[in-house]
Design a protein around this motif. Structure first.
Motif, mmCIF file in Angstrom:
data_model
loop_
_atom_site.group_PDB
_atom_site.id
_atom_site.type_symbol
_atom_site.label_atom_id
_atom_site.label_comp_id
_atom_site.label_asym_id
_atom_site.label_seq_id
_atom_site.Cartn_x
_atom_site.Cartn_y
_atom_site.Cartn_z
ATOM 1 N N LEU A 166 17.331 70.137 35.656
ATOM 2 C CA LEU A 166 16.087 69.738 36.433
ATOM 3 C C LEU A 166 14.754 69.498 35.701
ATOM 4 O O LEU A 166 14.649 69.999 34.544
ATOM 5 C CB LEU A 166 15.897 70.717 37.478
ATOM 6 C CG LEU A 166 16.882 71.201 38.670
ATOM 7 C CD1 LEU A 166 16.553 71.818 39.603
ATOM 8 C CD2 LEU A 166 17.334 69.542 39.163
ATOM 9 N N PRO A 167 14.274 68.186 36.113
ATOM 10 C CA PRO A 167 12.969 68.263 35.481
ATOM 11 C C PRO A 167 12.083 69.719 35.627
ATOM 12 O O PRO A 167 12.166 70.208 36.696
ATOM 13 C CB PRO A 167 12.226 67.265 36.074
ATOM 14 C CG PRO A 167 13.174 66.765 37.233
ATOM 15 C CD PRO A 167 14.411 67.640 37.100
ATOM 16 N N PRO A 168 11.227 69.938 34.881
ATOM 17 C CA PRO A 168 10.508 71.313 34.832
ATOM 18 C C PRO A 168 9.792 71.402 36.156
ATOM 19 O O PRO A 168 9.958 72.621 36.713
ATOM 20 C CB PRO A 168 9.514 71.473 33.781
ATOM 21 C CG PRO A 168 10.132 70.337 32.637
ATOM 22 C CD PRO A 168 10.775 69.354 33.587
ATOM 23 N N GLU A 169 9.044 70.646 36.833
ATOM 24 C CA GLU A 169 8.463 70.710 38.162
ATOM 25 C C GLU A 169 9.520 70.979 39.155
ATOM 26 O O GLU A 169 9.290 71.882 40.027
ATOM 27 C CB GLU A 169 7.707 69.404 38.490
ATOM 28 C CG GLU A 169 6.650 69.007 37.453
ATOM 29 C CD GLU A 169 7.265 68.055 36.185
ATOM 30 O OE1 GLU A 169 8.051 67.851 36.197
ATOM 31 O OE2 GLU A 169 6.301 67.770 35.604
ATOM 32 N N LEU A 171 12.422 72.474 38.827
ATOM 33 C CA LEU A 171 13.167 73.764 38.480
ATOM 34 C C LEU A 171 12.309 74.656 39.005
ATOM 35 O O LEU A 171 12.739 75.564 39.718
ATOM 36 C CB LEU A 171 13.289 73.944 36.926
ATOM 37 C CG LEU A 171 13.871 75.118 36.768
ATOM 38 C CD1 LEU A 171 15.441 75.410 36.945
ATOM 39 C CD2 LEU A 171 13.378 76.211 35.414
ATOM 40 N N VAL A 172 10.733 74.608 38.684
ATOM 41 C CA VAL A 172 10.004 75.474 39.247
ATOM 42 C C VAL A 172 10.084 75.752 40.617
ATOM 43 O O VAL A 172 10.073 76.538 41.198
ATOM 44 C CB VAL A 172 8.602 75.225 38.753
ATOM 45 C CG1 VAL A 172 7.515 76.240 39.326
ATOM 46 C CG2 VAL A 172 8.412 75.631 37.172
#
Lengths: 544, 371
Positions: A166-169, A171-172
């Motif tokens: 997932l892109p970091p955003e 994922l968070v």
């Protein structure tokens, strides 16, 4: 003029063949081992008549002839029995009395090995030893301002990821909301690529699997192996070792009945599912297991009758678009394992790779893309497919990576490169070059066959008879008389040797570049090449 | 090699404190340049805490262009610091027309904007000015942000300080970041000079960043206007920090976990291992690999120091309540805060992050195994 017998258009002399047997009458013990071992029966017993002119002293006796007979070997010249240069005769000869020698000019056999209108089919690889990957150098050496690391003493983290990341955003958000996070495997970046149970002999398969299991469980190296399209032995499906295996599904769906039925009994999830849409050796052509190799065991695992050729269609018959493929196959495969297993397609490297890739970026279940370049190998294909079809891997992987960079998804869809890695023995250097061009890892097939089992094939048309089940080393044969030549334990040992030495060499490449904490994916500033056109195309440094 | 020095003090300090510290570490840098970041300002600028301050170097024509551009946007100059360099610059330092430090009033129509939007516009304005000056070198913009002054120049730090008159009484700050030496791996370019700044975040780095290219590619592909520049491979450290905090909403502890994550095996026994592993995977292209010591400052004026995962560059933290410093070498710390209990100095190791929050009461150290 003496009769020459029947002279047909395809009557060839030894000189017309690609390989000629050099035989020494003086050394030969007539043991017959070469004749017995030759996989294509190119050698037969030769009974040679010899005339010796005898001239006595003086004039009393008239000169005469003595006719004698000696025994030895004779090389057959019919196209079907032409020497393949495997050198097994040399291997078994106790006195070194025989060996194949390559002819000095292009052979004439190539114009005649299509008897019955059937073009030449063979196993092996593209007959071209050149490799662009071998020309790539690693130029960014850490000096003084950033001391080079110590390949022998520092810690290295050289694993890669297989799975949709997932892109970091996102994922968070997913962590906060307890949302679905796609499965990701941390694996070693050198994968044993898809070679099916059927293409390979049982002993070879067992040896590879044992080697992989040892690397995982004793050496702590998360090496993975792909089954190829031929199913998977039932015991392996139900064993804990399945987690080291990538199951492949291809257009023939061979073996998947068995796999689906084993699902409820699986102790472990497989590492991943690879959906094969194409392969580098014969792009746009389906898989092929010729009837010679379809014995009862293979037939049982694949769910087919024995003794018939098994051509897979060139495409998945129910899919007519990438959207369909992704939606139907990727998602349904992901669903079959409860979305716990990464599912990714493997395609032949092609000038249309980016179209496939762009579609994958838009589907959250696509876990990666394996791309197989023109130098990929195969157990059976038409010669013309192998030699002329396909796209080189270097520029294809680079284009794909840079395209992902453009859309900011270079970490989300890992790219795996295959085809010709280590074709001239430079495995670690070729792998590192591809990784720095943007691959997350590489897949090898031919290299591991050569290194772990002594495959004799070459890019100059040596041996390459994997297709007819007569592999003289027992690697690609289903005949127990041949494959018992191969000791699975020793294959496993060689797999381990190969991986350990690769690991050291990879460290010897990345350590001077100052890299150790992550695999240098896309570190293109480290690469240089003397060919200005290639440098410009790959967007790496031009160095002289 | 670069030398870094950061100081945080309850009482405003002159930048000369940091320049002196750099000077005693001179054996470790080549004196080819200096960068200063001042925040939590004292002196006259304390009165204009909410007003954006523009820092940069301008030619006469550049200054006119600046005025035209900002006036068109309705910015008005509120206060300016006059830096009048001596007649003859030190050897190696170019002769410049104007060193500019100016506080502005926001355009009236910006005042009603949400803070986030106003901050975004400030950044875009800085980038636009930088772009305008890039062609002919008429403008070099270092920062445009409230309560931040940046000064950068080529030359020896001590000589530069004298030349620029940095002992000016108006120039006072409670947090100062200073770096000695230009980035000599590339052509001398003032934009390659640390510290780097974006939206209140500043960092400076000692060492090379061998993973620079993939990190740069990742940041530029975030489609965020501020992630640009990269004349130095160290600029990515600032942008990763900004991305971690502003983009992902994660704290400083995660910054360390992102740039130097624990190994997969280590994460297996970390109490927070699953989450950290997922973040490691998602932020894989941001893993640094160079020999680096990073010293930075957050918008809340916390200063911090972290190292690469092998700790291949030195760093020390020390001081006493009210005043602490982070330094590349202990001699720099000694020069700035001689009267401290040296037994409490901390030399952070590879898993550590040290930080001094704005209260300046203590140095806080945590390591990656704790969080």
């Amino acid at each position: 003029m003496e009769s020459m017998g029947t002279l047909t258009p395809s009557t060839l002399s030894r000189t017309d063949l690609p390989w000629q047997l050099a035989w020494s009458r003086e050394k030969c013990t007539l043991c017959g081992q070469c004749t017995a071992v030759c996989p294509v029966r190119a050698i037969e017993l030769g009974v040679h008549r010899k005339r010796v002119v005898q001239v006595g002293l003086g004039l009393a006796e008239k000169p005469g002839n003595v006719f004698s007979v000696y025994h030895g070997i004779r090389q057959k010249t019919e196209p079907a029995f032409a020497c393949i240069g495997c050198g097994m005769c040399d291997l078994v000869c106790p006195n070194g009395a025989i060996r194949p020698v390559r002819g000095g000019e292009p052979d004439k056999l190539r114009f005649h090995n299509n008897a019955g209108g059937v073009p030449r089919r063979r196993g092996g690889r593209r007959n071209d030893p050149r490799s662009l990957l071998d020309e790539i150098k690693f130029i960014r050496i850490s000096m003084l301002t950033d001391p080079a690391l110590d390949a022998g003493r520092h810690d290295f983290e050289l694993r890669t990821l297989l799975g949709r990341i997932l892109p970091p955003e996102a994922l968070v958000r997913a962590v906060q909301d307890n949302g679905w996070i796609p499965p990701v495997r941390e694996i070693y970046p050198l994968i044993i690529g898809s070679m099916s149970f059927g293409a390979l002999s049982p002993n070879m398969w067992e040896g590879l699997q044992m080697g992989v299991a040892y690397l995982n469980e004793e050496m702590g190296m998360p090496v993975r192996i792909c089954t190829g399209e031929g199913g998977c032995p039932p015991r392996l499906l139900r064993s804990r070792f399945l987690k080291y295996v990538i199951l492949q599904i291809a257009s023939g769906y061979f073996g998947w009945d068995e796999i689906i039925h084993a699902l409820p009994e699986m102790k472990e999830d497989p590492c991943a599912i690879e959906i094969k849409y194409g392969q580098g050796a014969k792009p746009g052509d389906g898989g092929l297991l010729m009837w010679y190799k379809v014995n009862r065991l293979i037939a049982a695992i694949r769910g087919v009758p024995p003794g018939v050729s098994l051509p897979s269609p060139p495409t998945h018959q129910t899919k007519y678009s990438i959207e369909e493929s992704v939606a139907k196959m990727t998602q349904s495969m992901a669903m079959a394992w409860g979305f716990r297993v990464p599912v990714y397609p493997k395609i032949s490297a092609t000038s249309t790779t980016l179209a496939v890739l762009n579609n994958l970026t838009r589907n959250p279940y696509a876990s990666g893309l394996a791309m197989d370049g023109e130098d990929g190998g195969t157990g059976a294909a038409y010669n013309v497919s192998m030699n002329t079809m396909g796209h080189p891997i270097a520029s294809n992987i680079r284009d794909a990576y840079l395209n992902l960079v453009k859309v900011g998804k270079q970490n989300e869809i890992p790219l795996f490169a295959g085809g010709g890695i280590g074709k001239n023995g430079n495995l670690a250097a070729n792998a590192a070059a591809l990784i720095m061009l943007g691959a997350s890892g590489v897949q090898i097939g031919k290299y591991i066959m050569q290194a772990a089992a002594g495959c004799l094939g070459s890019e100059t048309d040596r041996c390459n008879i994997c297709n007819i089940g007569l592999c003289p080393k027992g690697i690609t044969s289903q005949d127990p008389r041949l494959y018992r030549r191969l000791d699975p334990e020793q294959v496993a040992q060689r797999v381990v040797d190969t991986y350990l030495s690769f690991d050291t060499e990879l460290k010897k490449i990345v350590a001077p570049l100052g890299r150790s904490t992550s695999l240098p994916i896309g570190m293109s500033d480290a690469l240089g090449i003397a060919d200005a056109t290639a440098a410009e195309r790959l967007r790496i440094s031009h160095v002289l | 090699m670069c030398r870094l020095f950061a100081v945080t003090s309850r009482e405003p300090l002159s930048p000369m404190t940091a320049v002196h510290a750099l000077n005693v570490m001179k054996e470790g840098h080549d004196g080819s340049g200096m960068g200063l970041f001042l925040t939590d300002l004292g002196g006259s600028f304390e009165r204009f805490r909410g007003s954006p301050i523009l820092s940069g170097i301008f030619s006469n024509e550049g200054l006119r262009a600046l005025d035209r551009y900002l006036m068109d946007l309705d910015f008005t100059v509120k206060y300016k610091l006059s830096i009048r360099p001596a007649q003859i610059p030190p050897a190696g330092t170019p002769k410049r027309d104007n060193y500019v430090v100016r506080a502005y009033d926001y355009p009236p129509d910006w005042l009603a904007l949400p803070q986030e939007e106003r901050e975004h516009r400030l950044m875009l304005t800085r980038l636009r000015l930088r772009q305008m000056g890039e062609a002919d070198g008429s403008m070099l913009i270092f920062s445009f942000w409230p309560d931040v002054i940046m000064i950068k120049e080529v030359g020896d730090p001590m000589e530069l300080a004298g030349y620029l008159g940095l002992d000016h009484e108006e120039l006072q700050a409670r947090v100062i970041l200073a770096q000695g030496r230009q980035n000599t791996n590339y052509a001398i370019n003032i934009y390659a000079c640390h510290p780097f700044f974006i939206q209140g975040y500043a960092t400076m780095t000692n060492g090379e960043n061998t993973a620079f290219v993939p990190i740069r590619e990742f940041l530029t592909s975030r489609n965020y206007a501020g992630y640009t520049g990269y004349q130095s491979d160290s600029e990515v450290f600032t942008h990763i920090l900004h991305y971690t905090q502003k983009g992902l909403g994660l704290g400083l502890d995660l910054y360390k976990h992102i740039i130097t994550p624990l190994k997969d095996g280590e994460l297996g026994h970390h109490p927070n291992g699953t989450k950290l592993k997922q973040i490691k995977q998602a932020c894989r292209p941001l893993i640094i690999d160079g020999p680096n010591c990073v010293i930075g400052c957050l918008p809340d004026k916390t200063i911090f120091m972290v190292h690469d995962s092998k700790k291949l560059r030195p760093g020390i933290a020390g001081g006493s309540p009210g005043m602490f410093a982070l330094s590349s070498e202990v001699c720099g710390l000694d020069a700035a805060i001689p009267a401290r209990n040296k037994s409490t100095d901390i030399q952070p190791m590879k898993y550590d992050t040290v930080m001094i929050p704005p209260g300046r009461d203590e140095v806080i150290r945590w390591n990656q195994w704790e969080r």
